[in-house]
Enzyme design. Structure first.
Site, PDB file in Angstrom:
ATOM      1  N   GLU A  73      -9.122 -68.964  13.989  1.00  0.00           N
ATOM      2  CA  GLU A  73      -9.363 -70.097  13.193  1.00  0.00           C
ATOM      3  C   GLU A  73      -9.888 -71.367  14.352  1.00  0.00           C
ATOM      4  OE1 GLU A  73      -7.073 -70.216   8.998  1.00  0.00           O
ATOM      5  OE2 GLU A  73      -6.162 -71.595  10.868  1.00  0.00           O
ATOM      6  N   HIS A  92      -3.962 -78.377  13.357  1.00  0.00           N
ATOM      7  CA  HIS A  92      -3.831 -77.935  11.751  1.00  0.00           C
ATOM      8  C   HIS A  92      -2.303 -76.919  11.685  1.00  0.00           C
ATOM      9  CE1 HIS A  92      -4.310 -75.134   8.268  1.00  0.00           C
ATOM     10  NE2 HIS A  92      -4.254 -74.232   9.551  1.00  0.00           N
ATOM     11  N   HIS A  94       1.014 -76.171   8.590  1.00  0.00           N
ATOM     12  CA  HIS A  94       0.833 -75.580   7.469  1.00  0.00           C
ATOM     13  C   HIS A  94       2.286 -76.687   6.490  1.00  0.00           C
ATOM     14  CE1 HIS A  94      -0.441 -71.758   7.764  1.00  0.00           C
ATOM     15  NE2 HIS A  94      -1.640 -72.101   8.296  1.00  0.00           N
ATOM     16  N   TYR A 119       0.527 -97.301   7.258  1.00  0.00           N
ATOM     17  CA  TYR A 119       0.299 -96.107   8.279  1.00  0.00           C
ATOM     18  C   TYR A 119      -0.052 -95.090   8.147  1.00  0.00           C
ATOM     19  CZ  TYR A 119       4.646 -98.650   9.963  1.00  0.00           C
ATOM     20  OH  TYR A 119       5.325-100.560  10.053  1.00  0.00           O
ATOM     21  N   HIS A 160      -3.666 -74.361   1.579  1.00  0.00           N
ATOM     22  CA  HIS A 160      -3.428 -73.664   2.658  1.00  0.00           C
ATOM     23  C   HIS A 160      -2.803 -75.141   3.805  1.00  0.00           C
ATOM     24  CE1 HIS A 160      -5.954 -71.904   6.099  1.00  0.00           C
ATOM     25  NE2 HIS A 160      -4.724 -72.637   6.712  1.00  0.00           N
TER      26      HIS A 160
END
Length: 210
Positions: A73, A92, A94, A119, A160
């Protein structure tokens, strides 16, 4: 920080994210901008078991020049870092709750996660675009990620997970953590009469903290 120090910090922060359940197996990837290129977690690597010497290095044109082969990716990180020259890193993940929101939200949703706390605004920013679903590793998503990153520090990839940038590696990790906690709060409060921050309060935070 030197490249060696950044490699060490990447190993440390990756292990911390993995130990706390922000990533599982070989899911997730991280990139860091260098003066002469980029560092990136290798393909099929676990954030919990990174080795500093094996972290991928890419030159300024995103060509692989050292370490293990980079994540499939890589285009995702290239899209964000090219759109946001002030960003020093991209994370990135999950992570469970942010990914759950990515399965509930639809591309074009204005507020997949409302500004419930200061925040969230301070770390993530004003907007959190949702990018339509693409198969993992599909380079066709690069243009849409780039377009989203032009106006936002972070985004959700539909079905995703989150992609988050920051001025430094530490800032990007903090923002990814805050996004996950904000997603958890949003899910906990669904259907409740929660009161989020008002537009003037959001503007005040952005004016004060950027």
């Amino acid at each position: 920080m030197t490249e060696g120090e950044l490699r060490g910090l990447l190993v440390e922060l990756g292990a911390s994210l993995f130990a706390r359940g922000y990533s599982v197996g070989s899911a997730g990837n991280i990139s860091v901008r260098l003066p002469d290129g980029f560092l990136m977690t290798p393909t099929n690597s676990s954030l919990g078991r990174l080795e500093a010497s094996r972290i991928s290095k890419l030159d300024g044109g995103w060509r692989h020049v050292g370490g293990d082969k980079p994540s499939k990716e890589v285009f995702m990180h290239r899209a964000v870092l090219s759109a946001r020259p002030e960003a020093g890193a991209v994370v990135h993940l999950h992570s469970t709750h942010a990914t759950a929101i990515s399965c509930l939200a639809r591309p074009g949703d204005a507020e997949p996660i409302p500004p419930l706390t200061p925040y969230f605004v301070m770390r993530v920013g004003r907007s959190l675009p949702v990018v339509q679903y693409y198969r993992p590793g599909d380079a066709a998503m690069e243009a849409e990620i780039h377009a989203a990153a032009l106006g936002a520090r972070a985004m959700l990839l539909a079905n995703h997970g989150p992609v988050v940038s920051g001025k430094s590696l530490l800032d990007a990790v903090y923002a990814a953590e805050e996004l996950e906690e904000s997603a958890r709060l949003a899910l906990m409060l669904r259907g409740q009469a929660a009161h989020g921050l008002t537009p003037p309060q959001v503007e005040d935070l952005l004016a004060t903290f950027g």
